[in-house]
Design a protein around this motif. Structure first.
Motif, PDB file in Angstrom:
ATOM      1  N   LEU A 150       8.447   3.171   4.016  1.00  0.00           N
ATOM      2  CA  LEU A 150       7.950   1.997   3.145  1.00  0.00           C
ATOM      3  C   LEU A 150       6.806   1.351   2.500  1.00  0.00           C
ATOM      4  CD1 LEU A 150       7.762  -1.667   2.626  1.00  0.00           C
ATOM      5  CD2 LEU A 150       6.203  -1.926   5.124  1.00  0.00           C
ATOM      6  N   GLY A 151       6.287   1.813   1.227  1.00  0.00           N
ATOM      7  CA  GLY A 151       4.978   2.098   0.807  1.00  0.00           C
ATOM      8  C   GLY A 151       4.338   0.521   0.462  1.00  0.00           C
ATOM      9  N   VAL A 152       2.669   0.924   1.151  1.00  0.00           N
ATOM     10  CA  VAL A 152       2.087  -0.662   0.789  1.00  0.00           C
ATOM     11  C   VAL A 152       0.688  -0.908   0.011  1.00  0.00           C
ATOM     12  CG1 VAL A 152       1.081  -2.371   2.555  1.00  0.00           C
ATOM     13  CG2 VAL A 152       3.246  -1.242   3.445  1.00  0.00           C
ATOM     14  N   GLY A 176     -10.394  -3.057   8.845  1.00  0.00           N
ATOM     15  CA  GLY A 176     -10.272  -3.033  10.219  1.00  0.00           C
ATOM     16  C   GLY A 176      -8.651  -2.927  10.075  1.00  0.00           C
ATOM     17  N   LEU A 177      -7.784  -3.172   9.815  1.00  0.00           N
ATOM     18  CA  LEU A 177      -6.461  -4.108   9.456  1.00  0.00           C
ATOM     19  C   LEU A 177      -5.330  -2.447   9.938  1.00  0.00           C
ATOM     20  CD1 LEU A 177      -4.907  -6.198  10.410  1.00  0.00           C
ATOM     21  CD2 LEU A 177      -4.055  -6.143   8.235  1.00  0.00           C
ATOM     22  N   ASP A 178      -5.036  -1.827  10.639  1.00  0.00           N
ATOM     23  CA  ASP A 178      -3.787  -0.979  11.311  1.00  0.00           C
ATOM     24  C   ASP A 178      -2.437  -1.682  10.143  1.00  0.00           C
ATOM     25  OD1 ASP A 178      -1.543   1.245  11.474  1.00  0.00           O
ATOM     26  OD2 ASP A 178      -3.266   1.286  14.034  1.00  0.00           O
ATOM     27  N   LEU A 179      -2.896  -1.345   8.716  1.00  0.00           N
ATOM     28  CA  LEU A 179      -1.100  -2.016   8.390  1.00  0.00           C
ATOM     29  C   LEU A 179       0.122  -1.088   8.456  1.00  0.00           C
ATOM     30  CD1 LEU A 179      -2.244  -2.861   4.255  1.00  0.00           C
ATOM     31  CD2 LEU A 179      -1.192  -3.876   5.864  1.00  0.00           C
ATOM     32  N   PRO A 180      -0.098   0.589   8.972  1.00  0.00           N
ATOM     33  CA  PRO A 180       1.031   0.789   9.508  1.00  0.00           C
ATOM     34  C   PRO A 180       1.543   0.237  10.308  1.00  0.00           C
ATOM     35  CG  PRO A 180       0.075   2.756   8.052  1.00  0.00           C
ATOM     36  CD  PRO A 180      -0.995   1.097   8.399  1.00  0.00           C
ATOM     37  N   VAL A 191       6.003   4.096   7.102  1.00  0.00           N
ATOM     38  CA  VAL A 191       4.956   3.179   6.182  1.00  0.00           C
ATOM     39  C   VAL A 191       3.849   3.464   6.001  1.00  0.00           C
ATOM     40  CG1 VAL A 191       3.504   0.957   6.390  1.00  0.00           C
ATOM     41  CG2 VAL A 191       5.882   1.016   7.570  1.00  0.00           C
ATOM     42  N   LEU A 192       3.568   3.713   4.897  1.00  0.00           N
ATOM     43  CA  LEU A 192       2.728   4.205   3.981  1.00  0.00           C
ATOM     44  C   LEU A 192       1.768   3.293   2.349  1.00  0.00           C
ATOM     45  CD1 LEU A 192       5.292   6.683   2.351  1.00  0.00           C
ATOM     46  CD2 LEU A 192       3.601   7.817   4.577  1.00  0.00           C
ATOM     47  N   ARG A 367       6.842   4.352  -5.052  1.00  0.00           N
ATOM     48  CA  ARG A 367       6.613   5.682  -5.515  1.00  0.00           C
ATOM     49  C   ARG A 367       6.252   7.222  -4.450  1.00  0.00           C
ATOM     50  NH1 ARG A 367       9.717   9.564  -8.049  1.00  0.00           N
ATOM     51  NH2 ARG A 367       9.246  10.409  -6.573  1.00  0.00           N
ATOM     52  N   LEU A 368       5.080   5.699  -3.855  1.00  0.00           N
ATOM     53  CA  LEU A 368       4.849   6.722  -2.880  1.00  0.00           C
ATOM     54  C   LEU A 368       5.166   6.622  -1.477  1.00  0.00           C
ATOM     55  CD1 LEU A 368       2.093   7.160  -1.617  1.00  0.00           C
ATOM     56  CD2 LEU A 368       1.693   5.186  -0.398  1.00  0.00           C
ATOM     57  N   ALA A 369       6.623   5.621  -1.892  1.00  0.00           N
ATOM     58  CA  ALA A 369       7.516   5.881  -0.454  1.00  0.00           C
ATOM     59  C   ALA A 369       8.480   6.954  -1.218  1.00  0.00           C
ATOM     60  CB  ALA A 369       8.379   4.134   0.036  1.00  0.00           C
ATOM     61  N   LEU A 370       8.756   7.674  -2.131  1.00  0.00           N
ATOM     62  CA  LEU A 370       9.913   8.033  -2.815  1.00  0.00           C
ATOM     63  C   LEU A 370       8.749   9.082  -2.776  1.00  0.00           C
ATOM     64  CD1 LEU A 370      11.683   6.679  -5.745  1.00  0.00           C
ATOM     65  CD2 LEU A 370      12.470   6.484  -4.033  1.00  0.00           C
TER      66      LEU A 370
END
Length: 380
Positions: A150-152, A176-180, A191-192, A367-370
């Motif tokens: 998952l690319g974010v 400060g949020l840890d999105l992954p 999760v990237l 593209r980041l996820a790929l």
């Protein structure tokens, strides 16, 4: 060339990667074509193909009824199974969340979007993001277990090491949020997370206006202005993930540049409430020959050129891509921007509008996820 050595497992992996790369690069291929592309013996290619079929990464292609009937036994053809897995690109912005589900060749199989308030708290925005991803997967007939990454994309400065949001002045409570960690469980893989403008630059290099350039400065100009840098075909994050954060220098005028559009028409109370965004009204007026609107665009281009010019003199790019909502103005904005940059820069620089529209950021997240998935598939 068939590799030899002391480690049979390593040799098998090297050969498997070579064949998989060759198959991934084409729609379909025969064994003879794969032997030619990889310089590996036919017997080895046959063994590799059998293994890839067992893994679900390749399959034999049945001849089409329209294909010419060959003399003798037809050659077997194989294809890379793009549906062997999926990735999702997620754009989390101040006003919307957008999810794109794609197969392993990057073909978009579903698009889902949901509006959110700029004042939404993190829990509300994250809930909307999770809902959009799940709806996209459901519409595409994809299970969470099939999602390999998952690319974010998010506004703000993102730590390139762990994907945490370091600075985010446009989203309440977002810093400060840890999105992954917050989006864990939406994929059967990593999760990237990346900055939205950086990922827009990645998308332009992949499928947009910058496919022929490796040193690219991407500008997103919409409700705010931001820059992303691509150097040597790779994103340049900087030590802290803050490369391209030009707008924080108020002397460049990016903070107030968009106010020029908002001011247009305020001295015309008889016209009633505007039905279109301010910038769109200005560009429409320029097309109709309004000199006040034309002056606003020229002044905006001058403000925009200050920060862009500083970046151009620093990185000397091949191309500037103008994306975001204002890119729809096309030459009405890129032409005066080129003229202003010509006064600042030592050499001419190409300026092109984005060809990806409002999906550029989410496509960059795809593209980041790929990139991550392909690194896993093709690594030795």
């Amino acid at each position: 060339m068939t590799l030899t050595g002391q480690d049979p497992a390593l040799l098998r992996r090297l050969n498997a990667v070579a064949v998989l790369r060759a198959l991934h690069a084409v729609d379909e291929a025969t064994l003879t074509e794969l032997v030619r592309a990889t310089a590996i013996s036919r017997a080895t290619v046959e063994d590799v193909i059998a293994g890839l079929q067992d893994e679900g990464l390749a399959e034999e292609v049945s001849p089409k009824a329209s294909d010419p009937r060959p003399v003798g036994r037809p050659a077997k053809r194989y294809r890379f199974r793009a549906e062997a897995g999926y990735v999702v690109g997620l754009d989390i912005g101040p006003h919307k969340v957008l999810a794109l589900t794609a197969d392993l060749t990057g073909r978009i199989v579903d698009t889902r979007r949901s509006a959110v308030s700029p004042q939404a708290e993190p829990d509300e925005r994250l809930a909307a993001a999770r809902t959009v991803v799940r709806r996209s997967l459901r519409a595409a007939g994809v299970r969470t277990g099939q999602v390999r990454a998952l690319g974010v994309a998010t506004t703000g400065v993102v730590d390139p090491a762990d994907g945490k949001v370091v600075i985010a002045d446009r989203l309440p409570g977002w810093a400060g949020l840890d999105l992954p960690a917050a989006l864990d469980g939406l994929a059967n893989g990593p999760v990237l997370v990346g900055n939205d403008t950086n990922l827009a630059a990645l998308a332009e290099h992949w499928r947009g206006a910058a496919t022929d350039a490796d040193d690219v400065l991407c500008i997103l100009a919409g409700r705010s202005i931001a820059a992303g840098l691509l150097i040597g075909g790779k994103l340049h994050h900087g030590r802290n993930g803050a490369a391209g954060e030009i707008g924080v220098m108020r002397a460049f005028g990016w903070y107030t540049a968009l106010d020029r559009f908002l001011a247009y028409g305020q001295d015309r109370p008889g016209e009633g409430a505007p039905s279109k965004p301010a910038a769109e009204r200005v560009f429409e007026a320029v097309r109709q020959g309004d000199q006040q609107a034309a002056a606003i665009v020229r002044d905006f281009a001058r403000d925009l050129a200050k920060g862009i010019g500083a970046a151009v003199l620093t990185m000397d790019p091949e191309l500037i891509v103008l994306g975001g909502g204002l890119s729809g103005a096309g030459e009405l904005l890129t032409k005066p921007l080129r003229e202003e940059l010509a006064k600042i820069c030592l050499f001419p620089v190409r300026v092109e509008p984005s060809t990806l529209g409002s999906q550029s950021v989410a496509l960059g997240a795809v593209r980041l996820a790929l990139n991550k998935v392909e690194h896993t598939l093709f690594s030795v």
